[in-house]
Design an enzyme around this catalytic site. Structure first.
Site, PDB file in Angstrom:
ATOM      1  N   GLU A  56      -3.533 -14.794   1.996  1.00 20.44           N
ATOM      2  CA  GLU A  56      -2.249 -14.912   2.693  1.00 20.44           C
ATOM      3  C   GLU A  56      -1.951 -16.384   2.965  1.00 20.44           C
ATOM      4  O   GLU A  56      -2.852 -17.227   2.928  1.00 20.44           O
ATOM      5  CB  GLU A  56      -2.336 -14.226   4.070  1.00 20.44           C
ATOM      6  CG  GLU A  56      -2.896 -12.828   4.071  1.00 20.44           C
ATOM      7  CD  GLU A  56      -1.829 -11.781   3.814  1.00 20.44           C
ATOM      8  OE1 GLU A  56      -0.639 -12.123   3.917  1.00 20.44           O
ATOM      9  OE2 GLU A  56      -2.198 -10.651   3.491  1.00 20.44           O
ATOM     10  N   GLY A 113      -2.245 -14.927  -5.185  1.00 19.48           N
ATOM     11  CA  GLY A 113      -1.806 -13.785  -4.376  1.00 19.48           C
ATOM     12  C   GLY A 113      -2.949 -13.046  -3.694  1.00 19.48           C
ATOM     13  O   GLY A 113      -2.750 -11.979  -3.112  1.00 19.48           O
ATOM     14  N   LYS A 121     -13.969  -4.295   9.370  1.00 20.54           N
ATOM     15  CA  LYS A 121     -14.461  -3.233   8.489  1.00 20.54           C
ATOM     16  C   LYS A 121     -15.904  -2.869   8.826  1.00 20.54           C
ATOM     17  O   LYS A 121     -16.291  -1.697   8.798  1.00 20.54           O
ATOM     18  CB  LYS A 121     -14.318  -3.677   7.032  1.00 20.54           C
ATOM     19  CG  LYS A 121     -12.852  -3.851   6.615  1.00 20.54           C
ATOM     20  CD  LYS A 121     -12.736  -4.620   5.313  1.00 20.54           C
ATOM     21  CE  LYS A 121     -11.298  -4.806   4.872  1.00 20.54           C
ATOM     22  NZ  LYS A 121     -11.154  -5.794   3.790  1.00 20.54           N
ATOM     23  N   VAL A 159       0.842  -1.208   0.000  1.00 17.75           N
ATOM     24  CA  VAL A 159       0.000   0.000   0.000  1.00 17.75           C
ATOM     25  C   VAL A 159       0.878   1.258   0.000  1.00 17.75           C
ATOM     26  O   VAL A 159       0.560   2.256  -0.675  1.00 17.75           O
ATOM     27  CB  VAL A 159      -0.965  -0.018   1.212  1.00 17.75           C
ATOM     28  CG1 VAL A 159      -1.832   1.236   1.223  1.00 17.75           C
ATOM     29  CG2 VAL A 159      -1.838  -1.268   1.174  1.00 17.75           C
ATOM     30  N   VAL A 203     -11.272   0.597   5.057  1.00 20.81           N
ATOM     31  CA  VAL A 203     -12.485  -0.162   4.723  1.00 20.81           C
ATOM     32  C   VAL A 203     -12.723  -0.109   3.217  1.00 20.81           C
ATOM     33  O   VAL A 203     -12.817   0.971   2.640  1.00 20.81           O
ATOM     34  CB  VAL A 203     -13.731   0.413   5.448  1.00 20.81           C
ATOM     35  CG1 VAL A 203     -14.967  -0.421   5.128  1.00 20.81           C
ATOM     36  CG2 VAL A 203     -13.502   0.473   6.950  1.00 20.81           C
ATOM     37  N   LYS A 238      -7.265  -1.385   9.635  1.00 17.01           N
ATOM     38  CA  LYS A 238      -8.635  -1.650  10.128  1.00 17.01           C
ATOM     39  C   LYS A 238      -8.649  -2.432  11.427  1.00 17.01           C
ATOM     40  O   LYS A 238      -9.515  -2.226  12.272  1.00 17.01           O
ATOM     41  CB  LYS A 238      -9.468  -2.366   9.074  1.00 17.01           C
ATOM     42  CG  LYS A 238      -8.921  -3.711   8.651  1.00 17.01           C
ATOM     43  CD  LYS A 238      -8.490  -3.679   7.230  1.00 17.01           C
ATOM     44  CE  LYS A 238      -7.535  -4.794   6.945  1.00 17.01           C
ATOM     45  NZ  LYS A 238      -6.866  -4.683   5.694  1.00 17.01           N
ATOM     46  N   GLY A 249      -5.342  -4.129  -2.815  1.00 21.05           N
ATOM     47  CA  GLY A 249      -4.388  -3.965  -3.913  1.00 21.05           C
ATOM     48  C   GLY A 249      -3.642  -2.651  -3.801  1.00 21.05           C
ATOM     49  O   GLY A 249      -4.093  -1.701  -3.153  1.00 21.05           O
TER      50      GLY A 249
END
Ligand code: HSE
Length: 442
Positions: free
Chosen positions: A190, A187, A205, A14, A132, A105, A302
Site C-alpha cells: 500500500e 501493487g 493473523k 475481495v 488469515v 483480520k 489477491g
C-alpha cells in the site's frame, strides 16, 4: 430452501473476487451444495469507480443499512476492512438474525472474542477463513482437519508484501527502501505500508490462527511484534553465508506450559521448506503431536484467492443452514467453555538462537571483550566470522549463538554497545532451526 440470499458490504477487490467466484463456479458450487447462493444486494460508498466485476445497478446501494434492514437477507458479507463501521455492521447483522462472513483480520484480532460471543448469543455463525492467509484454507485445517492433534508449533509467512520485499532483498541485494518502492509499484504494498512492513498485519493473523491452534482466546495485545524496516542487505548476505534465509515469521509455540506468540524477522535454514517460499506467497508450517510436520502453501492475498476463501465460508454456512444447524464447529474450533487461558510467555523469557552483527574497530582483543560479556551472561557462541569489509569505519563481526534467553541477550548487547571499540547498535536476528521443525524438502 432453494436459494440463500446474500448481502455484500464492500465492493472492492475481495468483493469482486467473491462475485466472480460465485459466478464462474456456480455449477461446481451448486453441485456441492444443492442450493443457489444469490447475491441480492451490494453496498459501497463508491458506486462510480469501474470495477473488474460488474454488478446489476438495480442491486447496488450506497447504504449498508439497506442490507442490514432487509429481512430477506440470510448472510451478510463484510469486506470493508478496518474497525469501524465494520464492527457495528457485523454486530447489527448478527442481532438481526443474519449470519456473517468477514475477511477482516484487524477487527477479529481486536474484537474477535466479543464478536464470537455475541454471535453465539444470537444463535448465528461468523465465517472468517479469508482473514488469515487469503486463499490457503488454514483455519479450516486448524479447526477441522487437525482437530485430532495437540499442536506444538505453528509458524509461517503470513504477509505476502513483506515476503516479496525480503525475497527481492535476498535474491537481488536490494536495500529495503528500493524493495519497498518496487513492491508498491507492483501493487503488493500500500501507499502507507505500515501494517505490512511493521509486522502488524502478520500479528493480527497470528493472534487469530494461534488462538485456533492452541485453544485460547484471541490475544493480539500480547503478541510480540518486530517488522522488517531495519533489515540491512548485509545481514541477508551474511545469513546466507551461514546457510540461512531471512523471513518475517509468525511463531506460536507451546513451551513450559506457556505460549510464545511472536512476529519478527527470523533466520531459517536454507533447506527448511519455508525457505523456498518466495515472492508474495504465504506458507504455514505446523507440528501436531499426531500428524507430525505439515505445511500449507499458497497465495495469501489477491482478488481470486481471497474471494475463494470467502465463498468457502458461504458454502459452509449454507450447508449448515440447509440442515438447520448453527455453529456445528465453534468459531475458534474449541468449545468456548473449554478454551484455556494459556499464559503468553514474556518475550524476555523466550529461548532461541541468535545472529548478531557487531560493528567494531579492527584491533586485537576486540573479540575477547565481546565474547567475555556474552560468556558472563551465559551466552555460548556457535560460530563467528569477521570480514575485512569496512562499514562506516568499523568491520562487521558476525556471530551465531547456541540457545540463549532473550533477557540475557538484551543485557549483553546493552553492555557491548557501550564498549568504546563498538560502533553503532548491534543487529540482532533470531534463528529458528529446531530439528523437530526442520522437515527436509521433498
Ligand atoms: N497485505 C496482506 C499481505 C494481504 O501482503 O499479505 C492481506 O492480509
Amino acid at each position: 430452501m432453494e436459494s440463500i440470499r446474500i448481502g455484500l458490504i464492500g465492493w472492492g477487490t475481495v468483493g469482486c473476487g467473491m462475485l466472480r467466484t460465485l459466478n464462474d463456479n456456480a455449477r461446481e458450487i451448486h453441485a456441492r451444495l444443492g442450493v443457489r447462493l444469490d447475491v441480492v444486494r451490494v453496498a459501497d460508498l463508491d458506486l462510480e469507480t469501474p470495477r473488474p466485476v460488474a454488478v446489476d445497478p438495480k442491486i447496488l446501494t450506497r447504504s449498508a443499512q439497506d442490507i442490514l434492514d432487509d429481512p430477506s437477507i440470510h448472510i451478510v458479507v463484510e469486506l470493508i476492512g478496518g474497525i469501524e463501521p465494520a464492527r457495528s455492521f457485523i454486530l447489527k447483522a448478527l442481532e438481526r438474525g443474519k449470519h456473517v462472513v468477514t475477511a477482516n483480520k484487524a477487527l477479529l484480532a481486536h474484537h474477535g472474542n466479543e464478536i464470537f460471543d455475541f454471535a453465539s448469543r444470537c444463535g448465528r455463525s461468523v465465517g472468517f477463513e479469508a482473514s488469515v492467509a487469503g486463499g490457503i484454507p488454514l483455519l479450516k485445517a486448524l479447526r477441522e482437519g487437525l482437530s485430532a492433534n495437540r499442536l506444538d508449533t505453528l509458524f509461517g509467512i503470513l504477509n505476502g508484501t513483506a515476503n516479496y520485499i525480503l525475497t527481492r532483498m535476498t535474491e537481488n541485494g536490494l536495500p529495503f527502501p528500493e524493495a519497498l518502492a518496487e513492491a508498491q509499484r507492483q501493487g503488493y504494498a500500500e501507499a502507507d505500508p505500515t501494517l505490512d512492513v511493521d509486522g502488524i498485519d502478520t500479528a493480527h493473523k497470528l493472534a487469530i490462527a494461534g488462538a485456533m491452534g492452541f485453544g485460547t482466546p484471541i490475544r493480539f495485545d500480547q503478541v510480540y511484534v518486530e517488522g522488517i524496516r531495519d533489515i540491512d542487505p548485509l545481514d541477508v548476505q551474511f545469513a546466507s553465508e551461514f546457510g540461512y534465509r531471512l523471513k518475517l515469521l509468525a511463531i506460536a509455540r507451546r513451551t513450559d506450559g506457556q505460549l510464545e506468540l511472536r512476529v519478527h524477522p527470523t533466520l531459517i535454514p536454507e533447506q527448511h521448506v519455508l525457505a523456498s517460499v518466495r515472492g508474495a506467497y504465504n506458507a504455514v508450517h505446523i507440528h501436531g503431536n499426531a500428524v507430525g510436520n505439515i505445511m500449507l502453501y499458497g497465495l495469501g492475498a489477491g482478488m481470486m484467492p481471497t474471494g475463494s476463501a470467502v465463498v468457502a465460508d458461504l458454502v459452509d454456512l449454507a450447508r449448515d443452514m440447509t440442515l438447520g444447524i448453527v455453529n456445528r464447529v465453534p468459531p475458534l474450533g474449541f468449545l468456548p467453555e473449554h478454551t484455556a487461558d494459556i499464559p503468553v510467555k514474556p518475550m524476555d523469557d523466550v529461548v532461541t538462537r541468535y545472529y548478531f552483527r557487531f560493528s567494531a574497530v579492527d584491533r586485537p582483543g576486540v573479540l575477547s571483550k565481546i565474547s567475555g560479556i556474552l560468556g558472563t551472561n551465559h551466552i555460548s557462541i556457535a560460530a563467528v566470522i569477521q570480514k575485512g569489509r569496512e562499514v562506516e569505519g568499523a568491520v562487521p563481526i558476525v556471530m551465531l549463538t547456541h540457545e540463549a534467553v532473550e533477557k540475557d541477550v538484551r543485557r549483553s548487547l546493552e553492555a557491548i554497545d557501550l564498549l568504546d571499540i563498538v560502533r553503532g547498535t548491534t543487529r540482532l536476528i533470531r534463528i529458528e532451526d529446531r530439528a523437530e521443525n526442520t522437515a527436509p524438502r521433498a
